[in-house]
Design an enzyme around this catalytic site. Structure first.
Site, PDB file in Angstrom:
ATOM      1  N   GLU A  71      56.808  17.883  26.581  1.00 23.27           N
ATOM      2  CA  GLU A  71      57.582  18.261  25.397  1.00 23.27           C
ATOM      3  C   GLU A  71      58.545  17.151  24.955  1.00 23.27           C
ATOM      4  OE1 GLU A  71      57.409  23.126  25.813  1.00 23.27           O
ATOM      5  OE2 GLU A  71      59.336  22.136  26.087  1.00 23.27           O
ATOM      6  N   HIS A  94      64.850  26.889  22.156  1.00 21.77           N
ATOM      7  CA  HIS A  94      63.691  26.759  23.049  1.00 21.77           C
ATOM      8  C   HIS A  94      64.086  25.811  24.171  1.00 21.77           C
ATOM      9  CE1 HIS A  94      59.627  25.923  24.527  1.00 21.77           C
ATOM     10  NE2 HIS A  94      60.021  24.653  24.568  1.00 21.77           N
ATOM     11  N   TYR A 117      53.259  24.409  20.055  1.00 22.49           N
ATOM     12  CA  TYR A 117      53.114  25.737  20.671  1.00 22.49           C
ATOM     13  C   TYR A 117      51.641  26.083  20.922  1.00 22.49           C
ATOM     14  CZ  TYR A 117      58.051  27.058  20.178  1.00 22.49           C
ATOM     15  OH  TYR A 117      59.414  27.159  20.333  1.00 22.49           O
ATOM     16  N   ASN A 165      64.864  33.345  17.924  1.00 24.89           N
ATOM     17  CA  ASN A 165      65.692  33.409  19.133  1.00 24.89           C
ATOM     18  C   ASN A 165      66.497  32.144  19.421  1.00 24.89           C
ATOM     19  OD1 ASN A 165      63.551  31.893  19.963  1.00 24.89           O
ATOM     20  ND2 ASN A 165      63.110  33.062  21.823  1.00 24.89           N
ATOM     21  N   LYS A 198      66.605  26.092  17.055  1.00 26.34           N
ATOM     22  CA  LYS A 198      65.588  26.544  16.100  1.00 26.34           C
ATOM     23  C   LYS A 198      66.174  26.768  14.698  1.00 26.34           C
ATOM     24  CE  LYS A 198      62.613  28.715  19.589  1.00 26.34           C
ATOM     25  NZ  LYS A 198      61.792  29.893  19.887  1.00 26.34           N
TER      26      LYS A 198
HETATM   27  P1  CMP Z   1      60.124  29.967  22.955  1.00 30.78           P
HETATM   28  O1  CMP Z   1      60.957  29.819  24.174  1.00 30.78           O
HETATM   29  O2  CMP Z   1      60.326  28.954  21.889  1.00 30.78           O
HETATM   30  O3  CMP Z   1      58.582  29.994  23.357  1.00 30.78           O
HETATM   31  C1  CMP Z   1      57.602  30.666  22.608  1.00 30.78           C
HETATM   32  C2  CMP Z   1      58.190  31.504  21.515  1.00 30.78           C
HETATM   33  O4  CMP Z   1      57.347  32.531  20.964  1.00 30.78           O
HETATM   34  C3  CMP Z   1      59.363  32.273  22.078  1.00 30.78           C
HETATM   35  O5  CMP Z   1      60.429  31.410  22.337  1.00 30.78           O
HETATM   36  C4  CMP Z   1      59.601  33.298  20.985  1.00 30.78           C
HETATM   37  O6  CMP Z   1      60.455  32.856  19.977  1.00 30.78           O
HETATM   38  C5  CMP Z   1      58.229  33.471  20.344  1.00 30.78           C
HETATM   39  N1  CMP Z   1      57.749  34.845  20.448  1.00 30.78           N
HETATM   40  C6  CMP Z   1      57.580  35.681  19.433  1.00 30.78           C
HETATM   41  N2  CMP Z   1      57.155  36.864  19.848  1.00 30.78           N
HETATM   42  C7  CMP Z   1      57.026  36.780  21.187  1.00 30.78           C
HETATM   43  C8  CMP Z   1      56.620  37.690  22.198  1.00 30.78           C
HETATM   44  N3  CMP Z   1      56.237  38.942  21.907  1.00 30.78           N
HETATM   45  N4  CMP Z   1      56.620  37.267  23.469  1.00 30.78           N
HETATM   46  C9  CMP Z   1      57.013  36.016  23.769  1.00 30.78           C
HETATM   47  N5  CMP Z   1      57.400  35.119  22.835  1.00 30.78           N
HETATM   48  C10 CMP Z   1      57.414  35.490  21.558  1.00 30.78           C
END
Ligand code: CMP
Length: 171
Positions: free
Chosen positions: A157, A146, A80, A143, A40
């Protein structure tokens, strides 16, 4: 007579084992999978691309497709779309369009599960020591990586980012 029966049974078991090994026909063997990984914008900005990729390769995953892209709002929103309507959706789209990302097709034994183990929990504060998110992510919204969560999602995906001819199967 008894000895001959034992010998026959042993020979049959041996033959079955040999055939199973040669054909790889065993229920316990891990399944070969592909999964999508995204490094990311935060991890790209922090110059962590190489270290993250090294973790995949050192743990038996192979890269069979890779590119750097900058998503626009529609692309990030579509990718998403399953989260549309959730409180974090708008911020997620904003973050994912804030800079380039590296998208990869990873392949290997149980690639989906292995990738998710290497990534760690979504929230880096809850991620286990030694995981990518523990080491490189700052928050649940930024984070670092993904990874697809099921074979069905992985297929969708991967096809979202890659044309079949852009993937070089390395199984
Ligand atoms: P990802 O694995 O990319 O899938 C969805 C993304 O939403 C997740 O990682 C997080 O980066 C983002 N996200 C932000 N806030 C939340 C939350 N409260 N719960 C889950 N995902 C979140």
């Amino acid at each position: 007579m008894f000895n001959r029966s034992i010998f026959t049974v042993l020979a049959a078991v041996l033959a079955f084992t040999l055939i199973s090994c040669l054909t790889g026909d065993s229920d316990n063997r891990p399944s070969k999978e592909v999964t999508l990984s995204i490094i990311k914008p935060d991890a790209v900005e922090n110059n962590n691309i190489g270290e993250i990729i090294a973790r995949f390769e050192k743990n038996g995953l192979r890269i069979s497709g890779m590119k750097m892209v900058k998503l626009n709002e529609k692309e990030a929103g579509d990718f998403y779309s399953v989260h549309k309507g959730r409180p974090f959706y708008d911020d997620l789209v904003k973050f994912m369009t804030s800079g380039p990302v590296v998208v990869m097709v990873l392949e290997g034994d149980d690639a989906i599960k292995k990738n998710r183990e290497l990534m760690g929990a979504t929230d880096p504060e809850k991620a286990a020591a030694g995981t990518i998110r523990k080491d490189f992510a700052k928050s649940i919204s930024k984070n670092a990586v993904h990874g697809s969560d099921t074979p069905e999602t992985a297929e969708t995906e991967v096809l979202f980012f890659f044309k079949p001819e852009e993937i070089k199967n390395r199984f």
